[in-house]
Design an enzyme around this catalytic site. Structure first.
Site, PDB file in Angstrom:
ATOM      1  N   GLU A  64    -105.547 -48.808 -51.165  1.00  0.00           N
ATOM      2  CA  GLU A  64    -104.534 -48.787 -52.227  1.00  0.00           C
ATOM      3  C   GLU A  64    -103.609 -47.584 -52.094  1.00  0.00           C
ATOM      4  O   GLU A  64    -104.046 -46.478 -51.800  1.00  0.00           O
ATOM      5  CB  GLU A  64    -105.196 -48.758 -53.619  1.00  0.00           C
ATOM      6  CG  GLU A  64    -106.120 -49.928 -53.912  1.00  0.00           C
ATOM      7  CD  GLU A  64    -105.419 -51.278 -53.887  1.00  0.00           C
ATOM      8  OE1 GLU A  64    -104.177 -51.325 -53.892  1.00  0.00           O
ATOM      9  OE2 GLU A  64    -106.143 -52.287 -53.857  1.00  0.00           O
ATOM     10  N   GLY A  65    -102.331 -47.810 -52.374  1.00  0.00           N
ATOM     11  CA  GLY A  65    -101.333 -46.737 -52.271  1.00  0.00           C
ATOM     12  C   GLY A  65    -101.255 -45.879 -53.531  1.00  0.00           C
ATOM     13  O   GLY A  65    -101.901 -46.149 -54.549  1.00  0.00           O
ATOM     14  N   PHE A  66    -100.431 -44.868 -53.431  1.00  0.00           N
ATOM     15  CA  PHE A  66    -100.281 -43.860 -54.484  1.00  0.00           C
ATOM     16  C   PHE A  66     -99.904 -44.483 -55.834  1.00  0.00           C
ATOM     17  O   PHE A  66    -100.434 -44.109 -56.881  1.00  0.00           O
ATOM     18  CB  PHE A  66     -99.171 -42.904 -54.027  1.00  0.00           C
ATOM     19  CG  PHE A  66     -99.059 -41.613 -54.782  1.00  0.00           C
ATOM     20  CD1 PHE A  66    -100.178 -40.979 -55.298  1.00  0.00           C
ATOM     21  CD2 PHE A  66     -97.820 -41.002 -54.943  1.00  0.00           C
ATOM     22  CE1 PHE A  66    -100.063 -39.757 -55.962  1.00  0.00           C
ATOM     23  CE2 PHE A  66     -97.693 -39.792 -55.609  1.00  0.00           C
ATOM     24  CZ  PHE A  66     -98.818 -39.173 -56.130  1.00  0.00           C
ATOM     25  N   ASN A  67     -98.986 -45.437 -55.808  1.00  0.00           N
ATOM     26  CA  ASN A  67     -98.429 -45.914 -57.078  1.00  0.00           C
ATOM     27  C   ASN A  67     -99.289 -46.951 -57.778  1.00  0.00           C
ATOM     28  O   ASN A  67     -99.252 -47.058 -59.001  1.00  0.00           O
ATOM     29  CB  ASN A  67     -96.995 -46.407 -56.862  1.00  0.00           C
ATOM     30  CG  ASN A  67     -96.088 -45.233 -56.558  1.00  0.00           C
ATOM     31  OD1 ASN A  67     -95.753 -44.461 -57.441  1.00  0.00           O
ATOM     32  ND2 ASN A  67     -95.751 -45.044 -55.284  1.00  0.00           N
ATOM     33  N   HIS A  94     -83.986 -48.156 -54.069  1.00  0.00           N
ATOM     34  CA  HIS A  94     -85.270 -47.898 -53.402  1.00  0.00           C
ATOM     35  C   HIS A  94     -85.486 -48.996 -52.376  1.00  0.00           C
ATOM     36  O   HIS A  94     -85.680 -50.160 -52.723  1.00  0.00           O
ATOM     37  CB  HIS A  94     -86.438 -47.884 -54.401  1.00  0.00           C
ATOM     38  CG  HIS A  94     -87.765 -47.832 -53.697  1.00  0.00           C
ATOM     39  ND1 HIS A  94     -88.816 -48.665 -54.006  1.00  0.00           N
ATOM     40  CD2 HIS A  94     -88.187 -47.073 -52.651  1.00  0.00           C
ATOM     41  CE1 HIS A  94     -89.830 -48.410 -53.198  1.00  0.00           C
ATOM     42  NE2 HIS A  94     -89.483 -47.458 -52.367  1.00  0.00           N
ATOM     43  N   THR A 131     -94.763 -51.190 -56.305  1.00  0.00           N
ATOM     44  CA  THR A 131     -95.229 -50.346 -57.415  1.00  0.00           C
ATOM     45  C   THR A 131     -94.477 -49.009 -57.418  1.00  0.00           C
ATOM     46  O   THR A 131     -94.362 -48.365 -58.459  1.00  0.00           O
ATOM     47  CB  THR A 131     -96.759 -50.101 -57.360  1.00  0.00           C
ATOM     48  OG1 THR A 131     -97.100 -49.564 -56.078  1.00  0.00           O
ATOM     49  CG2 THR A 131     -97.528 -51.377 -57.586  1.00  0.00           C
ATOM     50  N   PHE A 132     -93.947 -48.609 -56.266  1.00  0.00           N
ATOM     51  CA  PHE A 132     -93.103 -47.407 -56.205  1.00  0.00           C
ATOM     52  C   PHE A 132     -91.870 -47.626 -57.088  1.00  0.00           C
ATOM     53  O   PHE A 132     -91.488 -46.755 -57.872  1.00  0.00           O
ATOM     54  CB  PHE A 132     -92.702 -47.168 -54.744  1.00  0.00           C
ATOM     55  CG  PHE A 132     -91.958 -45.873 -54.480  1.00  0.00           C
ATOM     56  CD1 PHE A 132     -92.596 -44.798 -53.900  1.00  0.00           C
ATOM     57  CD2 PHE A 132     -90.607 -45.749 -54.785  1.00  0.00           C
ATOM     58  CE1 PHE A 132     -91.915 -43.604 -53.633  1.00  0.00           C
ATOM     59  CE2 PHE A 132     -89.924 -44.573 -54.523  1.00  0.00           C
ATOM     60  CZ  PHE A 132     -90.574 -43.499 -53.946  1.00  0.00           C
TER      61      PHE A 132
HETATM   62  N1  LIG Z   1     -90.747 -40.628 -49.781  1.00  0.00           N
HETATM   63  C1  LIG Z   1     -90.820 -41.936 -50.020  1.00  0.00           C
HETATM   64  N2  LIG Z   1     -91.968 -42.575 -49.771  1.00  0.00           N
HETATM   65  C2  LIG Z   1     -92.015 -43.895 -50.043  1.00  0.00           C
HETATM   66  C3  LIG Z   1     -90.902 -44.619 -50.527  1.00  0.00           C
HETATM   67  N3  LIG Z   1     -91.272 -45.901 -50.678  1.00  0.00           N
HETATM   68  C4  LIG Z   1     -92.560 -45.968 -50.308  1.00  0.00           C
HETATM   69  N4  LIG Z   1     -93.027 -44.765 -49.916  1.00  0.00           N
HETATM   70  C5  LIG Z   1     -94.363 -44.409 -49.426  1.00  0.00           C
HETATM   71  O1  LIG Z   1     -95.089 -45.597 -49.243  1.00  0.00           O
HETATM   72  C6  LIG Z   1     -96.078 -45.699 -50.254  1.00  0.00           C
HETATM   73  C7  LIG Z   1     -96.003 -47.126 -50.793  1.00  0.00           C
HETATM   74  O2  LIG Z   1     -97.192 -47.464 -51.350  1.00  0.00           O
HETATM   75  P1  LIG Z   1     -97.385 -47.694 -52.910  1.00  0.00           P
HETATM   76  O3  LIG Z   1     -97.325 -46.374 -53.567  1.00  0.00           O
HETATM   77  O4  LIG Z   1     -98.621 -48.479 -53.006  1.00  0.00           O
HETATM   78  O5  LIG Z   1     -96.155 -48.578 -53.383  1.00  0.00           O
HETATM   79  P2  LIG Z   1     -95.838 -50.108 -52.971  1.00  0.00           P
HETATM   80  O6  LIG Z   1     -96.654 -50.433 -51.748  1.00  0.00           O
HETATM   81  O7  LIG Z   1     -94.377 -50.095 -52.724  1.00  0.00           O
HETATM   82  O8  LIG Z   1     -96.226 -50.974 -54.108  1.00  0.00           O
HETATM   83  C8  LIG Z   1     -95.757 -44.659 -51.306  1.00  0.00           C
HETATM   84  O9  LIG Z   1     -96.867 -44.199 -52.004  1.00  0.00           O
HETATM   85  C9  LIG Z   1     -95.103 -43.594 -50.471  1.00  0.00           C
HETATM   86  O10 LIG Z   1     -96.074 -42.823 -49.821  1.00  0.00           O
HETATM   87  C10 LIG Z   1     -89.691 -43.910 -50.747  1.00  0.00           C
HETATM   88  O11 LIG Z   1     -88.678 -44.440 -51.182  1.00  0.00           O
HETATM   89  N5  LIG Z   1     -89.708 -42.577 -50.479  1.00  0.00           N
HETATM   90 MG   LIG Z   2     -98.949 -50.530 -51.995  1.00  0.00          MG
END
Ligand SMILES: Nc1nc2c(ncn2[C@@H]2O[C@H](COP(=O)(O)OP(=O)(O)O)[C@@H](O)[C@H]2O)c(=O)[nH]1
Ligand SMILES: [Mg+2]
Length: 426
Positions: free
Chosen positions: A48-51, A286, A385-386
């Site tokens: 799972e990612g940060f968001n 974004h 989710t970002f």
């Molecule tokens: N710096 C930056 N990192 C991003 C951006 N979009 C995605 N990321 C990176 O890719 C990850 C995407 O994973 P998540 O947080 O799960 O969001 P999701 O996958 O878009 O739903 C983020 O946590 C960031 O580490 C962006 O616009 N800028």
């Molecule tokens: Mg993700």
């Protein structure tokens, strides 16, 4: 409304101020047994990612808030995360929440303790009960969805191993000194509150540490409701990340909170429904790339088509600056620039090596999110989710919905379905 069994009030929950937490923690002896208070720990699927992790924080905050009192909720450290790919800025693990978030602000909704604080005076931390959640093997079909749970055989072997002493170890965020006993697998389908009776069973005595793994499986108890938004509003970023974003806005976008009407009270509890944001003189897009390119090709635009969509709205709003947040490569961003007419100026956040080393990949992403959340107009990526976190932030600031709930369409589609308007409730 569900009533909470009385014994739960003296079990898990959370709600003592930070200094009390520290005091209690320091009474713990160093053989791993925690005396006095109960602690609830959780972790997620490592993919799972940060968001999404921030979304799960809200689920648990709202759940734990119901239980209240005696017991503390332990924040799992950050990292490593699959998208944190920078290799030149050192290891990105065991990061406390205060690196990215304002923990004093979190505590105004629900009391939490950082794992590093809990571990600070112990040789070993013993988790008395480790519950590994799993989906029911046979899944469900729409018609028959019901809340249910059952302790059963583990469907897949959980990621733990036994020690010589008969205890269990796992990844545990890279900490060697955490051990568990009593591991069980729990097939689960439903909302977080469904876990109440299970937790109560394991917490009749004090001084217990219970951990839930795969915390992304249970659903929100109050999705989109007042408590959802309270927990979300309490998730202010660290002062340092705000100040980096503000400095960048001033320097490159002629934007600041006073002039853009994006000033929030210092305490989220003082926010009002009436907030009305105007936003800076720039559009933000974004653009999610990387795994989205092959994961959802029919929803991701080419860079050329993304440039067209950004230009169109910038022209309409008579804005020259286009800020783009992206996980795309520098080459992709230069390509995007080449597709924009020279009338427009593409602005990117490209921090120095020193700043990146300090705030890490997570901090860079948050600074971009702050900048986008203060733009006059925002276009997000489909089901990212970002993007959702930016949209929530804009909703908190009081932007008009049509400036927030927008997404890029894939090539050839000028009228794809736009995101649901996710209105704040207070
Ligand atoms: N710096 C930056 N990192 C991003 C951006 N979009 C995605 N990321 C990176 O890719 C990850 C995407 O994973 P998540 O947080 O799960 O969001 P999701 O996958 O878009 O739903 C983020 O946590 C960031 O580490 C962006 O616009 N800028
Ligand atoms: Mg993700």
């Amino acid at each position: 409304m569900m009533t909470i069994p009385v014994h739960l009030y003296i079990s898990f929950a959370v709600l003592f101020a930070f200094n009390v937490v520290r005091l209690q923690a320091s009474q713990a002896c160093d053989r791993g047994v925690v005396t006095g208070r109960n602690y609830l720990m959780y972790d997620l699927n490592p993919a799972e990612g940060f968001n999404l992790r921030r979304d799960v924080y809200i689920r648990i905050a709202v759940f734990v808030k119901r239980l209240q009192q005696h017991g503390d909720w332990v924040l799992p450290p950050w990292g490593p995360l699959p998208h944190w790919k920078s290799k030149d800025i050192g290891e990105q693990l065991k990061l406390p929440w205060k690196k990215f978030f304002n923990v004093e602000s979190l505590v105004k909704y629900v009391t939490v303790v950082e794992l590093s604080d809990l571990l600070s005076d112990k040789k070993t931390l013993l988790v008395n009960q480790l519950i590994y959640l799993q989906h029911f093997q046979d899944g469900w079909n729409d018609e028959k969805w019901e809340e249910k749970y059952k302790f059963e055989e583990c469907i897949k072997k959980p990621p733990y191993w036994e020690t010589k002493g008969g205890l269990v170890k796992g990844w545990f965020w890279g900490y060697e000194n955490i051990e568990a006993k009593n591991v069980s697998c729990l097939s689960f389908q439903g909302h977080y509150k469904k876990l109440l009776p299970i937790l109560s069973k394991h917490s009749k005595t004090s001084g217990k540490v219970v951990m839930i793994d795969r915390g992304e499986i249970p659903l929100h108890d109050d999705y989109g409701g007042v408590n959802y938004w309270k927990a979300r509003r309490s998730m202010r970023y660290s002062d340092h990340l705000y100040s980096l974003a503000n400095q960048f806005r001033r320097e490159f976008l002629e934007s600041d909170d006073e002039r853009d009407d994006t000033l929030l009270p210092s305490d989220w509890r003082d926010e009002s429904v009436e907030l009305k944001a105007k936003g800076g003189n720039y559009v933000c897009g974004h653009l999610r790339r990387q795994d989205f390119l092959y994961g959802r090709p029919s929803d991701v635009p080419s860079l050329e088509f993304a440039a067209k969509q950004l230009e169109k709205i910038a022209l309409l709003l008579d804005l020259q600056n286009i800020f783009v947040a992206s996980d795309g490569t520098n080459q992709e961003m230069e390509k995007l620039r080449s597709y924009l007419s020279p009338k427009f100026r593409l602005v990117l956040y490209l921090p120095s090596f020193e700043t990146r080393k300090e705030i890490l990949d997570g901090g860079v992403a948050i600074v971009e999110q702050i900048i986008c959340s203060r733009a006059r107009h925002f276009i997000g990526s489909f089901e990212s989710t970002f993007s959702f976190r930016i949209q929530e932030e804009r909703e908190i600031l009081g932007f008009p919905s049509n400036s927030t709930f927008n997404r890029f369409c894939a090539d050839g589609n000028n009228s794809c379905e736009q995101p649901a308007k996710w209105k704040k409730v207070m």
